[in-house]
Design an enzyme around this catalytic site. Sequence first.
Site, PDB file in Angstrom:
ATOM      1  CG  HIS A   1     -24.704 -56.492  -1.046  1.00 38.95           C
ATOM      2  ND1 HIS A   1     -24.509 -57.381  -2.255  1.00 38.95           N
ATOM      3  CD2 HIS A   1     -24.268 -57.596  -0.149  1.00 38.95           C
ATOM      4  CE1 HIS A   1     -24.022 -58.578  -1.983  1.00 38.95           C
ATOM      5  NE2 HIS A   1     -23.875 -58.648  -0.674  1.00 38.95           N
TER       6      HIS A   1
ATOM      7  NE  ARG B   1     -20.394 -60.621  -5.982  1.00 37.64           N
ATOM      8  CZ  ARG B   1     -20.288 -59.553  -5.078  1.00 37.64           C
ATOM      9  NH1 ARG B   1     -19.109 -58.997  -5.093  1.00 37.64           N
ATOM     10  NH2 ARG B   1     -21.123 -59.597  -3.954  1.00 37.64           N
TER      11      ARG B   1
END
Length: 604
Positions: free
Chosen positions: A236, A256
């Site tokens: 990740h 995000r």
Amino acid sequence: MAEYPVHEYDVLVVGAGGAGLRAAIEASAAGCKTAVITKSLLGKAHTVMAEGGMAAAMGNVDDRDSWRVHFADTMRGGQYLNNCRMAELHAKEAPARVYELEAWGAIFDRTQDGRILQRNFGGHRYPRLAHVGDRTGLEMIRTLQDHGIHQGMDVYAEHTVLTLLMDGNRCAGAFAYDRERGRFKVFPAKAVVLATGGVGRAFKVTSNSWEYTADGQALAYNAGASLLDMEFVQFHPTGMVWPPSVKGILVTEGVRGEGGVLRNKDGKRFMFDDIPENYRSSTADNEEEGWRYTQGDKSARRPPELLTRDHVARCINREVKAGRGSPHGGVFLDIAWIKEKLPNSIEHIKKKLPSMYHQFKQLADLDITKEPMEVGPTTHYIMGGIQVDGDTQMSSVAGLFAAGECAAGLHGANRLGGNSLSDLLVFGQRAGEYAAKFAKESGAGKLDHSQVDAAAQAALAPFERGAAGENPFAVQSELQDFMQELVGIVRIESEMQQAIEKIHALRARAAKAGITGNIEYNTGWHTALDLDNMLIISEMIAMAAIERKESRGGHFRDDYPDKSAEWAKYNLRISKGADGRPQLERVPVVPLTDEMKQVIEENK
Ligand SMILES: Cc1cc2nc3c(=O)[nH]c(=O)nc-3n(C[C@H](O)[C@H](O)[C@H](O)COP(=O)(O)OP(=O)(O)OC[C@H]3O[C@@H](n4cnc5c(N)ncnc54)[C@H](O)[C@@H]3O)c2cc1C
């Protein structure tokens, strides 16, 4: 057989995360006597940590979404190595599974008109993740656990399955121990569902909980089942990098999705520099468009920070290696900047990302509403795992099923965020349904007492070696160090060969692991018993990663940096050979139907 307590079931589910609980609910509802065994306490499985949400094409926020777009996104994200049948079932059935969760009492964030709210996530064309702030996994586990208990399943918390019991080629139950008291138990079962999660604890920097020691994958392999795609481990892009004690803890992609941006030490949004060709037409080419996308403007394209995880992780790695990283070896993830756009940004961030706010405040003494975070890649998920039939979730061993992270197929070379929680629901339900069917049709297998005695003897051996034996914690820690270093985010053949040699040496040491103290809640013993699983699976990851001579999805080879058309045709399968060693073979990818080809084409 020594006198161990025997608990007999129709369906035995190993694992109480989302996949295990959903499977158990289905099996109980089908009238089967069902039990769930879990290493941790009920409600504490790793699923509880999931933050961002579950992907399902409900179209509540953008009505252009449909199963077809979700299917195409999943296949593109997985770089077409996915089991397309699983991707189809997942895309079609996920909405029903989410609504079912809602009907069982799950609370979701809502749209203005009261529907389940959906958020943006990497690789998903439309806002698709049903969520509850950034605590979706907690809500999911709470709901499934409550519903499951009322359904009538038995729960064995803090129990670890050590081996599967076999009747010839058929699975006939499991042998486990109670972690608190250290006592053995026998669980004869007509069908067994493995839902044991991932393997992250074989690596040093990981977002995964302590439970992720590759048990299910190793149990299945030792029982004769095949594993698929073990080279595909997901790193990740955003784990915490500072302070050292919390390195690897996840920073959700939701940051995000809510407008957070990635910058290097020069303040540059470097993700705009490297947009892969197959995502170019659907990615914003300027910052303003990217911001509008995160705020729900349907005419805008997603910002490059929301490209797939494999790509974002590699871009971060590149910035750090080029000396453009943050002070502690990551890059900056900034959500505080949205104060330029939203007057109430502080309340907004706290409302949308409450766990992230608290995580950074408490662990790093940093206020994410005011300052950027420092983040870097962390070992997060394994796309590979137990090979299963796409419809029934049965492995290559009769009566042995697998669902959730420990199974392979749905995600291909790279998983899209949010597709795991929906995977757990869709394929947990299917595994439970078909395990119940198998149990009803096949009756009980025969119990072989000598298997039980052999497993008990092997489990107790570390006590006999005592302090003179190898320290299991030291063995585990060495494995984690070199797996991170040699089989991590950027791979090269010579280093992975070294890793295999080191694994062989560690296996010899693990076989001599010794522990002292009582049998009651002895963490040294628990670790000694986990070692074999982690070592077997680490070897498979390295073997498959050496074999796949290309870069695709989560697997990046510095010595073969490009995708190869030839390798696009194959998955890699590992089974136990006649000599007891893992055997690797190429198997053709499940072919797309004409309709699937058309769906992919229309969503290019
Ligand atoms: C921090 C974090 C955030 C995430 N956020 C998201 C997200 O927003 N959306 C998303 O889709 N995915 C997310 N993921 C991924 C997702 O959470 C996992 O892939 C998923 O929860 C795995 O569920 P599972 O049911 O397969 O296994 P788990 O939830 O891990 O459950 C495994 C169970 O098996 C038990 N077990 C293991 N071995 C044994 C054994 N030998 N004997 C008995 N029991 C055993 C464990 O005790 C546990 O109960 C996230 C992951 C992390 C780490």
